[in-house]
Design a protein around this motif. Structure first.
Motif, PDB file in Angstrom:
ATOM      1  N   ASN A  16      -3.843 -18.351   5.671  1.00  0.00           N
ATOM      2  CA  ASN A  16      -5.074 -17.634   5.926  1.00  0.00           C
ATOM      3  C   ASN A  16      -4.734 -16.316   6.577  1.00  0.00           C
ATOM      4  O   ASN A  16      -3.571 -15.974   6.711  1.00  0.00           O
ATOM      5  N   VAL A  17      -5.727 -15.556   6.963  1.00  0.00           N
ATOM      6  CA  VAL A  17      -5.476 -14.265   7.573  1.00  0.00           C
ATOM      7  C   VAL A  17      -5.860 -14.260   9.045  1.00  0.00           C
ATOM      8  O   VAL A  17      -5.996 -13.225   9.656  1.00  0.00           O
ATOM      9  N   ALA A 240      -9.471  -6.654  10.106  1.00  0.00           N
ATOM     10  CA  ALA A 240      -9.521  -7.125   8.718  1.00  0.00           C
ATOM     11  C   ALA A 240      -8.589  -6.305   7.833  1.00  0.00           C
ATOM     12  O   ALA A 240      -7.893  -6.857   6.961  1.00  0.00           O
ATOM     13  N   ASP A 241      -8.542  -4.978   8.045  1.00  0.00           N
ATOM     14  CA  ASP A 241      -7.631  -4.133   7.272  1.00  0.00           C
ATOM     15  C   ASP A 241      -6.179  -4.513   7.537  1.00  0.00           C
ATOM     16  O   ASP A 241      -5.354  -4.573   6.619  1.00  0.00           O
ATOM     17  N   ASP A 243      -5.037  -7.437   8.620  1.00  0.00           N
ATOM     18  CA  ASP A 243      -4.762  -8.746   8.033  1.00  0.00           C
ATOM     19  C   ASP A 243      -4.470  -8.630   6.540  1.00  0.00           C
ATOM     20  O   ASP A 243      -3.606  -9.329   6.005  1.00  0.00           O
ATOM     21  N   THR A 244      -5.189  -7.753   5.870  1.00  0.00           N
ATOM     22  CA  THR A 244      -4.956  -7.543   4.439  1.00  0.00           C
ATOM     23  C   THR A 244      -3.542  -7.043   4.180  1.00  0.00           C
ATOM     24  O   THR A 244      -2.867  -7.496   3.247  1.00  0.00           O
ATOM     25  N   GLU A 245      -3.071  -6.113   5.014  1.00  0.00           N
ATOM     26  CA  GLU A 245      -1.715  -5.582   4.860  1.00  0.00           C
ATOM     27  C   GLU A 245      -0.675  -6.666   5.116  1.00  0.00           C
ATOM     28  O   GLU A 245       0.340  -6.750   4.412  1.00  0.00           O
ATOM     29  N   VAL A 247      -1.034  -9.964   4.799  1.00  0.00           N
ATOM     30  CA  VAL A 247      -1.047 -10.937   3.704  1.00  0.00           C
ATOM     31  C   VAL A 247      -0.364 -10.357   2.463  1.00  0.00           C
ATOM     32  O   VAL A 247       0.345 -11.068   1.742  1.00  0.00           O
ATOM     33  N   ARG A 248      -0.546  -9.076   2.218  1.00  0.00           N
ATOM     34  CA  ARG A 248       0.116  -8.439   1.078  1.00  0.00           C
ATOM     35  C   ARG A 248       1.629  -8.562   1.196  1.00  0.00           C
ATOM     36  O   ARG A 248       2.326  -8.888   0.228  1.00  0.00           O
ATOM     37  N   ARG A 251       2.762 -12.192   0.640  1.00  0.00           N
ATOM     38  CA  ARG A 251       2.737 -12.575  -0.775  1.00  0.00           C
ATOM     39  C   ARG A 251       3.883 -11.906  -1.537  1.00  0.00           C
ATOM     40  O   ARG A 251       4.406 -12.477  -2.498  1.00  0.00           O
TER      41      ARG A 251
END
Length: 276
Positions: A16-17, A240-241, A243-245, A247-248, A251
């Motif tokens: 999760n983030v 949120a921004d 966390d997106t980085e 997770v990227r 992955r």
């Protein structure tokens, strides 16, 4: 039991983030099992297409994945959690286990951020051992031609990661410095957050230059997250921004983590056959 947990190869960092806690990792590991097994199966299909796995290897891998999926599905929850904990504990033991006759470079590793701890534990110890054994037993495991293809894949994958992380660190550092200068010029309050208690501090021994490069990728992204903390504290970016980085990145490193683990397992089977 040990053989079953070997096949799993779960990476909990993609769960999760949200900030990761020990209990959350266990729950998310269980939820991610089906996804991870599917990823391993898909990865095997792709490797077979590239000629790295033979069709026999592919059939074996499919059978192992399905066997693990069925076995895990039928286990009581407490038993599933125990296997997952054992899987992580074995990775930690690899960090401190020494090999006779192997030259090493010691590293005092510090990772500030909790997201990097599980990534390190389920990625680097296996890649460290794998990269050494690939040189020692690669031909016995994959054959002369396929060993070259395996090494090429690892090199190309790591080069892409290195380029990505170097760029992320450079941009984050420059952007944070630029905004700090602008905020000071405008008379705004500037917060400088720090992490007094690191998420992980451990002494490790790298067996190969490749393992050192993978470790450097993890360290550099941990440093990038220091700049992300600065940005969040000072309202430059929201969580949120960030966390997106994160997770990227997780992955992007996932294929290296999974294949590093599965290659380690194959090499260890060869070593076991040779010794017996």
């Amino acid at each position: 039991m040990a053989q079953t947990s070997e096949v799993i190869g779960i990476d909990p960092t993609l769960s999760n983030v949200e900030p990761v806690t020990a209990s959350a990792v266990e729950t998310d590991d269980e939820q991610e099992l089906g996804k991870e097994l599917a990823r391993i199966e898909a990865d095997s299909e792709r490797l077979a297409g590239e000629g790295v796995f033979s069709q026999t290897d592919l059939r074996t891998q499919r059978a192992e994945v399905e066997r693990t999926r069925k076995y895990f599905r039928e286990l009581p929850r407490e038993e599933r959690n125990r296997i997952l904990r054992d899987r992580r504990e074995f990775a930690r033991k690899l960090v401190t286990r020494q090999l006779s006759g192997a030259s090493v470079v010691p590293v005092e590793l510090t990772l500030n951020h909790t997201r990097m701890g599980p990534l390190f534990e389920l990625c680097w110890p296996y890649i460290n051992r794998m990269s050494l054994n690939l040189e020692r037993f690669g031909r016995e495991t994959f054959g002369r031609d396929e060993t070259g293809a395996v090494k090429d894949w690892f090199e190309k994958t790591l080069l892409k990661l290195e380029e990505y992380v170097d760029e992320q660190l450079r941009v984050a550092h420059a952007f944070a410095d630029k905004r700090e200068t602008e905020m000071k010029a405008a008379g705004e309050m500037v917060f400088r957050p720090s992490i007094p208690r690191a998420a992980m501090q451990v002494n490790v021994e790298a067996y190969t230059r490749y393992a050192m490069r993978v470790l450097s990728v993890i360290i550099k992204f941990d440093q990038t997250m220091d700049h992300f903390d600065f940005m969040v504290w000072n309202g430059i970016r929201d969580q949120a921004d960030v966390d997106t980085e994160v997770v990227r990145f997780l992955r992007m490193i996932q294929p290296l983590s999974v294949r590093g683990y599965t290659t380690h397992v194959r090499l260890m089977r060869t070593i076991n056959d040779i010794r017996h």
